[in-house]
Structures are given as structure tokens and as C-alpha cells.
Design an enzyme around this catalytic site. Structure first.
Site, PDB file in Angstrom:
ATOM      1  N   PRO A  13      40.967   7.949  41.111  1.00  0.00           N
ATOM      2  CA  PRO A  13      39.749   8.726  41.342  1.00  0.00           C
ATOM      3  C   PRO A  13      38.981   9.099  40.082  1.00  0.00           C
ATOM      4  CG  PRO A  13      41.729  10.047  41.730  1.00  0.00           C
ATOM      5  CD  PRO A  13      42.172   8.630  41.601  1.00  0.00           C
ATOM      6  N   ASN A  14      37.668   9.022  40.213  1.00  0.00           N
ATOM      7  CA  ASN A  14      36.690   9.401  39.178  1.00  0.00           C
ATOM      8  C   ASN A  14      36.568   8.394  38.042  1.00  0.00           C
ATOM      9  OD1 ASN A  14      35.949  12.004  40.383  1.00  0.00           O
ATOM     10  ND2 ASN A  14      38.056  12.570  39.893  1.00  0.00           N
ATOM     11  N   ARG A  21      31.346  10.261  32.480  1.00  0.00           N
ATOM     12  CA  ARG A  21      32.198  11.405  32.787  1.00  0.00           C
ATOM     13  C   ARG A  21      32.869  11.942  31.513  1.00  0.00           C
ATOM     14  NH1 ARG A  21      38.284  10.553  34.993  1.00  0.00           N
ATOM     15  NH2 ARG A  21      38.673  12.728  35.476  1.00  0.00           N
ATOM     16  N   TYR A  26      36.935  11.031  27.475  1.00  0.00           N
ATOM     17  CA  TYR A  26      37.233   9.679  27.965  1.00  0.00           C
ATOM     18  C   TYR A  26      36.421   8.573  27.299  1.00  0.00           C
ATOM     19  CZ  TYR A  26      39.573  12.386  31.592  1.00  0.00           C
ATOM     20  OH  TYR A  26      40.399  13.265  32.251  1.00  0.00           O
ATOM     21  N   ASN A  77      45.984   3.136  36.245  1.00  0.00           N
ATOM     22  CA  ASN A  77      45.644   4.495  35.836  1.00  0.00           C
ATOM     23  C   ASN A  77      45.437   5.292  37.114  1.00  0.00           C
ATOM     24  OD1 ASN A  77      44.596   6.899  34.932  1.00  0.00           O
ATOM     25  ND2 ASN A  77      43.188   5.989  33.455  1.00  0.00           N
ATOM     26  N   ALA A  80      43.892  11.582  38.444  1.00  0.00           N
ATOM     27  CA  ALA A  80      44.436  12.897  38.832  1.00  0.00           C
ATOM     28  C   ALA A  80      45.618  12.788  39.796  1.00  0.00           C
ATOM     29  CB  ALA A  80      43.327  13.751  39.445  1.00  0.00           C
ATOM     30  N   HIS A  83      49.410  13.368  38.808  1.00  0.00           N
ATOM     31  CA  HIS A  83      50.081  14.662  38.702  1.00  0.00           C
ATOM     32  C   HIS A  83      50.466  15.244  40.058  1.00  0.00           C
ATOM     33  CE1 HIS A  83      48.365  14.030  34.800  1.00  0.00           C
ATOM     34  NE2 HIS A  83      47.127  14.144  35.256  1.00  0.00           N
ATOM     35  N   ASP A  90      56.142   6.843  45.616  1.00  0.00           N
ATOM     36  CA  ASP A  90      56.977   6.110  46.566  1.00  0.00           C
ATOM     37  C   ASP A  90      56.513   4.660  46.702  1.00  0.00           C
ATOM     38  OD1 ASP A  90      58.518   8.339  46.972  1.00  0.00           O
ATOM     39  OD2 ASP A  90      57.746   8.793  48.970  1.00  0.00           O
ATOM     40  N   GLU A 101      51.829   2.444  33.551  1.00  0.00           N
ATOM     41  CA  GLU A 101      50.907   3.566  33.767  1.00  0.00           C
ATOM     42  C   GLU A 101      50.083   3.781  32.499  1.00  0.00           C
ATOM     43  OE1 GLU A 101      53.038   7.154  34.890  1.00  0.00           O
ATOM     44  OE2 GLU A 101      51.360   8.396  34.247  1.00  0.00           O
ATOM     45  N   HIS A 103      46.909   6.046  30.612  1.00  0.00           N
ATOM     46  CA  HIS A 103      45.947   7.155  30.576  1.00  0.00           C
ATOM     47  C   HIS A 103      45.108   7.041  29.318  1.00  0.00           C
ATOM     48  CE1 HIS A 103      47.769   9.012  34.016  1.00  0.00           C
ATOM     49  NE2 HIS A 103      48.947   8.776  33.460  1.00  0.00           N
ATOM     50  N   ILE A 104      43.818   7.179  29.490  1.00  0.00           N
ATOM     51  CA  ILE A 104      42.881   7.064  28.374  1.00  0.00           C
ATOM     52  C   ILE A 104      43.114   8.206  27.389  1.00  0.00           C
ATOM     53  CG2 ILE A 104      40.422   7.151  27.782  1.00  0.00           C
ATOM     54  CD1 ILE A 104      39.975   5.913  30.688  1.00  0.00           C
ATOM     55  N   SER A 105      43.243   9.404  27.922  1.00  0.00           N
ATOM     56  CA  SER A 105      43.489  10.581  27.079  1.00  0.00           C
ATOM     57  C   SER A 105      44.994  10.794  26.925  1.00  0.00           C
ATOM     58  CB  SER A 105      42.855  11.814  27.740  1.00  0.00           C
ATOM     59  OG  SER A 105      43.492  12.089  28.984  1.00  0.00           O
ATOM     60  N   ARG A 110      47.094  17.924  26.687  1.00  0.00           N
ATOM     61  CA  ARG A 110      46.052  18.612  27.459  1.00  0.00           C
ATOM     62  C   ARG A 110      46.662  19.762  28.287  1.00  0.00           C
ATOM     63  NH1 ARG A 110      42.366  14.384  30.394  1.00  0.00           N
ATOM     64  NH2 ARG A 110      41.116  16.280  30.627  1.00  0.00           N
ATOM     65  N   ARG A 114      48.704  18.587  33.456  1.00  0.00           N
ATOM     66  CA  ARG A 114      48.616  17.134  33.229  1.00  0.00           C
ATOM     67  C   ARG A 114      49.860  16.572  32.557  1.00  0.00           C
ATOM     68  NH1 ARG A 114      43.095  16.055  34.344  1.00  0.00           N
ATOM     69  NH2 ARG A 114      41.796  17.815  33.758  1.00  0.00           N
TER      70      ARG A 114
HETATM   71  C1  DQA Z   1      43.440  10.322  33.101  1.00  0.00           C
HETATM   72  C2  DQA Z   1      44.117  11.692  32.858  1.00  0.00           C
HETATM   73  C3  DQA Z   1      44.204  12.489  34.154  1.00  0.00           C
HETATM   74  O1  DQA Z   1      44.826  13.754  33.895  1.00  0.00           O
HETATM   75  C4  DQA Z   1      42.819  12.740  34.726  1.00  0.00           C
HETATM   76  O2  DQA Z   1      42.920  13.416  35.961  1.00  0.00           O
HETATM   77  C5  DQA Z   1      42.016  11.509  34.830  1.00  0.00           C
HETATM   78  C6  DQA Z   1      42.090  10.498  33.766  1.00  0.00           C
HETATM   79  C7  DQA Z   1      43.239   9.542  31.798  1.00  0.00           C
HETATM   80  O3  DQA Z   1      43.013   8.335  31.882  1.00  0.00           O
HETATM   81  O4  DQA Z   1      43.280  10.126  30.693  1.00  0.00           O
HETATM   82  O5  DQA Z   1      41.219  11.356  35.763  1.00  0.00           O
HETATM   83  O6  DQA Z   1      44.291   9.545  33.944  1.00  0.00           O
END
Ligand code: DQA
Length: 154
Positions: A13-14, A21, A26, A77, A80, A83, A90, A101, A103-105, A110, A114
Site C-alpha cells: 500500500p501507498n 509521497r 522515500y 515491499n 505498512a 507491521h 502466512d 523483504e 524497505h526503502i527507509s 523510525r 515500524r
Molecule cells: C516502507 C516502510 C513502512 O514502514 C511504510 O509503512 C511504508 C514503506 C519502506 O519501504 O520504507 O509504506 O515499507
């Protein structure tokens, strides 16, 4: 079962909003830039990439199931849902593919909510904090894993 030389790239998502964003967190690159980066990296090793982004948890579960039938590995990725989602965890457990997995950040630097990943314990590994370069690193890592286990078709 031998899988085709194909990776699934799954973004949660997002991440369709990447570039617009929270650029301070990011960066300025778009999701299209991420897809191109992964495709270009995979192509160097003869792998194709099927990409998928969704803001809906169940659709992400379905895509993991589809990957199990059609791919040799997954770069994901979960955003959200990382978490919160026992369903995604599963699904990763249910399939027999390595999942990396991304994550950009740096989620560990953080907010405390997270720091925990539901998926990390069932994933092959986690790459965090390198911006979108993390997706390239994930592609290199998963291809090496697949090749070392002879999971791909020759
Ligand atoms: C994220 C980190 C997550 O905590 C956050 O909800 C995201 C992006 C990242 O790529 O850093 O949407 O997965």
C-alpha cells in the site's frame, strides 16, 4: 518443481505514490523507476520480472500464491502491512519460494511500531535503508540464492 527464470516484484500500500509521497523519507523516484531498476537488474542474469502493486491486503496474498506457481522467487515491499499482517506472513510461509523483504527507509531507525516485521522471520532476508537501490540488491541476492539451489529451469 523447476520454476521459470522469473521473479515477482510485489509492492504494497501507498507505494503507487512513490516520488510524490514523503520524498524526504522515500526519495523522488517513482514506482515506475523501481520497476525499471528491478527489470534491468534481473535481465542482466536472464530473468524476467512480473510486477504487481496493490493497496489491498488480500490481493497481495493472492499474488504470493500466484508467484508460487509462476516464479522462482519474490522481491516484496509489504509497506505498512509489514507491521500488521499475519495473513501476508502466512502466505509467505505457505509458498515454497524464497522471499526477500525490502524497505526503502531504515524501518529500525523510525517509529517503534515500524521496528517489527511480521514477515521477516519467514523471509529469506531483509534489505532496509538503502533507498530504491535496495530493490536492486534484493534482485541480486535472490537470483544468487535461486541459482545456488538450482531452482530455475536451465
Ligand atoms: C516502507 C516502510 C513502512 O514502514 C511504510 O509503512 C511504508 C514503506 C519502506 O519501504 O520504507 O509504506 O515499507
Amino acid at each position: 518443481m523447476m520454476a521459470a527464470k522469473r521473479l515477482f516484484l510485489i509492492n504494497g500500500p501507498n507505494l503507487n505514490m512513490l516520488g510524490k509521497r514523503e520524498p524526504g523519507t522515500y526519495g523522488n523516484a517513482s514506482l515506475a523507476d523501481v520497476v525499471k531498476l528491478v527489470k534491468d537488474t534481473a535481465w542482466e542474469y536472464g530473468y524476467e520480472v512480473e510486477e504487481f502493486q496493490s493497496n489491498h491486503e488480500g490481493d497481495l496474498v493472492d499474488q504470493l500464491h500466484k508467484a508460487d506457481m509462476q516464479a522462482a522467487g519474490v522481491i516484496m515491499n509489504p509497506a505498512a502491512y509489514t507491521h500488521t499482517s499475519i495473513a501476508l506472513r502466512d502466505a509467505v510461509s505457505a509458498i515454497s519460494l524464497p522471499v526477500v523483504e525490502v524497505h526503502i527507509s531504515n524501518i529500525h531507525a523510525r517509529e517503534p511500531f515500524r521496528h517489527q516485521s511480521m514477515l521477516a522471520p519467514v523471509s529469506q532476508g531483509q534489505i532496509v535503508g538503502f533507498g530504491i537501490d535496495g530493490y536492486r540488491l534484493a534482485a541480486l541476492a535472490i537470483i544468487k540464492k535461486i541459482e545456488s539451489e538450482g531452482r530455475h529451469e536451465k
